[in-house]
Design an enzyme around this catalytic site. Structure first.
Site: not given
Length: 725
Positions: A365, A474-478, A524, A527, A546
Site C-alpha cells: 500500500d 496481492k488483492w486485499d479487502m480491509n 487477502c 489476512g 495478518d
C-alpha cells in the site's frame, strides 16, 4: 457408473469409498436414505421406520397416516411451511410456504457450468451429474437439485437452481446449497473454525445437543470470525479413526451453516447463502443458482477427510495453470516501510533482497494517488510518480535489474471519501439513504452490484497490469460490509445486495485473471478474512493471516489445514519482535512456521546482520528444494497444538518432512517421540545423519525428535526413502 437408478425412484451415488441414497417416496417427497460406507448393494430404505410422534403434523397427502410427518422424516431438501419445524433449506416470502415435490431426473455426463460463480472444475477423471427436478404446483416455483460426482475424491458437489414459472414475481428468502440429514443412533459432534482478525480458523469442537448451532457470517465476506467449512463427526472420531463428513461452501460472501439435533436425536446440516437480509426477486421466467457446496465423507478419521479435500482443491479448484508452477519466494514491503517510502527505500529493499536470494519484491500500500496514510487516496489508482520519483515501469525495471520480479498490492473494492473517485462518483458506494455511512478503516465499500463500477475497475487494473511488467498481485479487502443499500438497485431488490456484490467481485476477478493469465494473484482480506474455496477458484493462494507471529501462526495453520492444502496458504517470515504480538523468536523458528505454505518475508532487510542474511539464504535454498514436496505431498497433523507442540508431516513417495514448533522445553526430560503416518511400512527411510528406519518402525515406535531448547523451538527433520534395487 457413479450414479444408478434403482427401482425407478431410488437414486444411488457411489464414490470410491462412499454411498449416497435418495428416494422419491409415494408422496413425491425426496427422502434421504443413506450417506456412509458402501452397502453391498443394499437399499437402505428399511431404516425409514417412524412412529406417530405427538405434535408432528402430517401432510394432507398422508390422509390418516399419522406416522408420516415431515417433522420427523429424513429429507433431501426440506422446505418452509410443510409442517417440518426444523431448519429448512428453501423458502419463499409467501404465506403459502414452499412445497417442492419430485417430478423427474436426468443423468448428465460431465457437469453443468454455473455462470458467474466459482465451481469445481471439469478436470482429470470425468465427472457425472444427477439432476433431480422438483416443483411446487401452487406457487409454480421449480427447483433442480444438482449432485456432481467426483468418484476419485469421494466428493459430491451440491447446488440448487430455482425458477419462477408463474405469471407473477416471487421472492426467495432461503436458498441453501445443501441439506444433509443424519440418522439417529449415536451422538454427533460439530467442528467449526472460529476466530477474529489476527486469529482466524481456530479449531472448535462441540457435541451437538437438541437445538441449533450456527456458524456463519453477515459481513458480506466469509469473514475472520467463521469459515464456510464445517465437519460433522461421530462421538469418538480422531485423526485416524471414526466417521466424519466435511461440508465446504464454494463461496466468499455472507453464509450460514446450521446444525440441528431434533427431538428424535437426528441431525440436520444446512449450508448456503446466509438468509439474514437475503430477499431475491424472481420475475416470471427468471432463475436463481445457488453456490456449490462440497460434501466428502471419511470413515477413517479426520486425516483422510483432509487428504481428500486437499486433493480435490489441488486437482479441481485452483487455476490449472498454477498447479505445477513453482511459486516465488517474495518479500513484501509493508512491515518494512508501511506508507513511509520513496524510490530509494524500495530499491534498497530490492537490492538487499536479491543478495539474500529472494525472487520477488511486492510493493504494498501507498504507491498511488495521495495514499500516504489509510485515510485518503484509496480508489485513485494513478501511480504517485512524485513519491516514486518516476514512473512505475521505470521502478520495475530497476527492481528487475537488481534480480527480482515485481509484484503490487491493490484493494479494488474500497474507496476513501478523501479521493477523486469518491468526489466524482459518490453514488458508487454502498450507503443507506438518509444516513451517514458506516466506515471501516476509514474507507467505504464500492458498489460491486453496479456493472459500471466493475467495468471501471477492470479498465483501471487491466491497464495497470498490461502497461507494467508485474508478475504478482496481492488483492486485499480491509473491511466488512455494513450498509446494505445500493443506489443501482430498485427498492424491491435491496435484499440482493450482498450476493450481487459477491457476483460483481467474481466477475472482476474472472476478467482480470483471464486478461493477464500469467500473473499470480494472491487473495487477502486483512489476512484471512476471505480464506475460502470461492476465492481459491481465482487466486491459487491466500494470505493466511495478518498475524505472522510463528506461535500464533501454528494455531491458525492447524485449523486451516482441515480443508485447505499448504500450497494455498500465504505464510511469511516476519520481524522479531513480531509487529502483532511483540514476541521475540529466532529466524529458524519463524521459518519453520512459514515453511508449509507459499513462503516469503515481511521485514526490513536493513535490520538484519550478516549472519541473519546468510541464514535466510540457506532457508530459501531449503524451501525451494522442499516446495514440490510441500505443494504436492500428503499433509498429516501429527499433534494437536493443545498437546504443547504443533507438528506436521508432509510426505510423497520419495521424501518425508517432519516439522513444527515445540512450545516449551522441559528440563530433565526424555526426547519427545512422535509416530509418523502414511509411510510405506516395508520401505527404509534415512535421515541427514544416515540413521535408517523402516516405515513400519516410524509409524509404530515413532521418530525421536531432536533435543530442543527454549520456547517455540523449531523442529525440522527430512527423511529420504531409499531406492530399492
Amino acid at each position: 457408473m457413479a450414479i444408478q437408478v434403482i427401482r425407478d425412484r431410488i437414486f444411488q451415488i457411489e464414490t470410491e469409498h462412499t454411498c449416497y441414497q435418495i428416494q422419491a417416496d409415494r408422496h413425491n417427497i425426496l427422502s434421504h436414505l443413506w450417506y456412509g460406507p458402501k452397502t453391498g448393494g443394499q437399499v437402505m430404505d428399511y431404516l425409514q421406520d417412524y412412529p406417530d410422534v405427538g405434535f408432528a403434523g402430517s401432510i394432507a397427502d398422508a390422509g390418516n397416516d399419522r406416522t408420516y410427518s415431515l417433522d420427523t422424516r429424513l429429507q433431501e431438501y426440506p422446505c418452509e411451511g410443510t409442517g417440518d419445524y426444523r431448519i429448512s433449506a428453501a423458502g419463499l416470502e409467501d404465506s403459502r410456504g414452499l412445497d417442492l415435490r419430485y417430478e423427474g431426473y436426468e443423468i448428465l455426463e460431465g457437469r453443468p457450468v454455473l455462470e458467474g460463480l466459482p465451481q469445481i472444475r471439469e478436470a482429470g477423471n470425468p465427472l457425472q451429474t444427477l439432476v433431480l427436478h422438483l416443483a411446487d404446483k401452487v406457487t409454480e416455483v421449480t427447483c433442480d437439485l444438482f449432485y456432481v460426482v467426483d468418484e476419485e475424491n469421494d466428493a459430491i458437489i451440491r447446488s440448487a437452481r430455482f425458477e419462477n414459472r408463474s405469471g407473477r414475481p416471487v421472492w426467495l428468502d432461503r436458498t441453501a446449497s445443501l441439506s444433509l440429514d443424519v440418522h439417529h443412533g449415536e451422538p454427533v459432534g460439530l467442528i467449526t473454525f472460529t476466530g477474529k482478525h489476527n486469529k482466524e480458523r481456530q479449531f472448535t469442537r462441540r457435541r451437538l445437543e437438541q437445538g441449533i448451532v450456527s456458524a456463519g457470517s453477515t459481513r458480506g465476506t466469509s469473514s475472520h470470525q467463521q469459515n464456510p467449512a464445517v465437519i460433522l463427526t461421530g462421538p469418538d472420531t480422531t485423526e485416524t479413526a471414526g466417521w466424519a463428513v466435511g461440508a465446504m461452501l464454494v463461496y466468499s460472501g455472507s453464509f450460514r451453516a446450521d446444525a440441528e439435533m431434533d427431538q428424535l436425536g437426528q441431525t440436520r446440516l444446512v449450508m448456503g447463502i446466509n438468509p439474514y437480509g437475503f430477499r431475491w426477486k424472481l420475475n416470471p421466467g427468471e432463475s436463481f443458482q445457488t453456490p456449490e457446496a462440497v460434501l466428502i465423507r471419511s470413515d477413517e478419521g479426520l486425516e483422510v477427510l483432509s487428504l481428500r479435500f486437499h486433493r480435490l482443491i489441488r486437482q479441481r479448484l485452483i487455476p490449472p495453470r498454477f498447479r505445477n508452477r513453482p511459486r516465488p519466494v517474495l518479500i513484501n514491503t509493508w512491515e518494512a516501510a508501511y506508507f513511509n517510502f520513496d524510490r530509494k527505500t524500495i530499491l534498497d529493499i530490492a537490492r538487499q533482497s536479491a543478495d539474500m536470494d529472494i525472487d520477488l519484491l511486492v510493493l504494498d500500500d501507498g504507491w498511488f494517488g495521495s495514499r500516504n496514510s489509510d485515510n485518503a487516496g484509496l480508489g485513485d489508482w494513478e501511480v504517485n510518480e512524485k513519491k516514486l520519483e518516476g514512473s512505475l515501469q521505470s521502478l520495475i525495471e530497476e527492481v528487475n535489474a537488481a534480480g527480482l520480479d515485481f509484484g503490487i498490492w491493490i484493494e479494488p473494492e474500497m474507496v476513501n471519501e478523501d479521493s477523486n473517485l469518491y468526489r466524482t462518483h459518490p453514488d458508487w458506494v454502498l450507503k443507506a439513504p438518509g444516513r451517514g455511512p458506516v466506515r471501516g478503516r476509514n474507507q467505504l465499500v464500492l458498489d460491486m452490484t453496479n456493472p459500471e463500477v466493475v467495468d471501471h475497475l477492470f479498465q483501471v487494473f487491466s491497464k495497470l497490469l498490461t502497461d507494467n511488467h508485474i508478475t504478482y498481485v496481492k488483492w486485499d479487502m480491509n473491511r466488512s460490509l455494513a450498509d446494505r443499500h445500493s443506489d443501482h438497485l430498485p427498492e424491491d431488490r435491496q435484499g440482493e445486495v450482498h450476493h450481487r456484490y459477491m457476483l460483481g467481485v467474481y466477475d472482476l476477478l474472472d476478467r482480470l485473471t483471464k486478461a493477464v493469465p500469467d500473473v499470480l494473484f494472491e487473495g487477502c482480506s486483512g489476512g484471512g478474512g476471505r480464506f475460502d474455496a470461492g476465492m481459491l477458484y481465482y487466486t491459487p493462494q491466500i494470505w493466511c493471516s495478518d498475524d505472522t507471529d510463528p506461535h500464533e501462526r501454528t494455531l491458525i495453520q492447524y485449523g486451516t489445514s482441515f480443508f485447505y492444502p499448504p500450497d494455498t496458504v500465504g505464510s511469511h517470515v516476519s520481524a522479531s519482535p513480531n509487529h502483532q504480538t511483540g514476541r521475540r523468536t529466532s529466524l529458524d523458528t519463524r521459518a519453520a512456521a512459514a515453511m508449509p505454505g507459499t513462503f516469503g518475508y515481511e521485514l526490513d532487510p536493513e535490520t538484519l546482520d550478516d549472519l541473519e542474511r546468510e541464514e535466510i539464504r540457506g532457508m530459501n535454498q531449503l524451501y525451494r528444494d522442499l516446495q514440490p514436496l510441500i505443494f504436492h505431498g500428503r499433509y498429516y497433523r501429527l499433534t494437536n497444538p493443545g498437546q504443547g507442540m504443533a507438528l506436521w508431516q508432509i510426505a510423497d513417495d520419495d521424501r518425508v518432512l517432519v516439522q513444527g514448533l515445540v512450545y516449551e522445553t522441559e528440563p530433565n526430560a526424555l526426547r519427545r517421540r512422535v509416530r509418523l503416518r502414511g509411510l510405506d511400512p516395508k520401505a527404509v527411510y534415512r535421515d541427514a545423519d544416515g540413521m535408517r528406519r523402516t516405515g513400519q518402525a516410524l509409524m509404530t515406535g515413532g521418530l525421536l525428535l531432536p533435543l530442543t531448547s527454549g520456547t517455540d523451538a523449531p523442529v525440522t527433520v527430512i527423511l529420504e526413502r531409499e531406492k530399492t534395487q
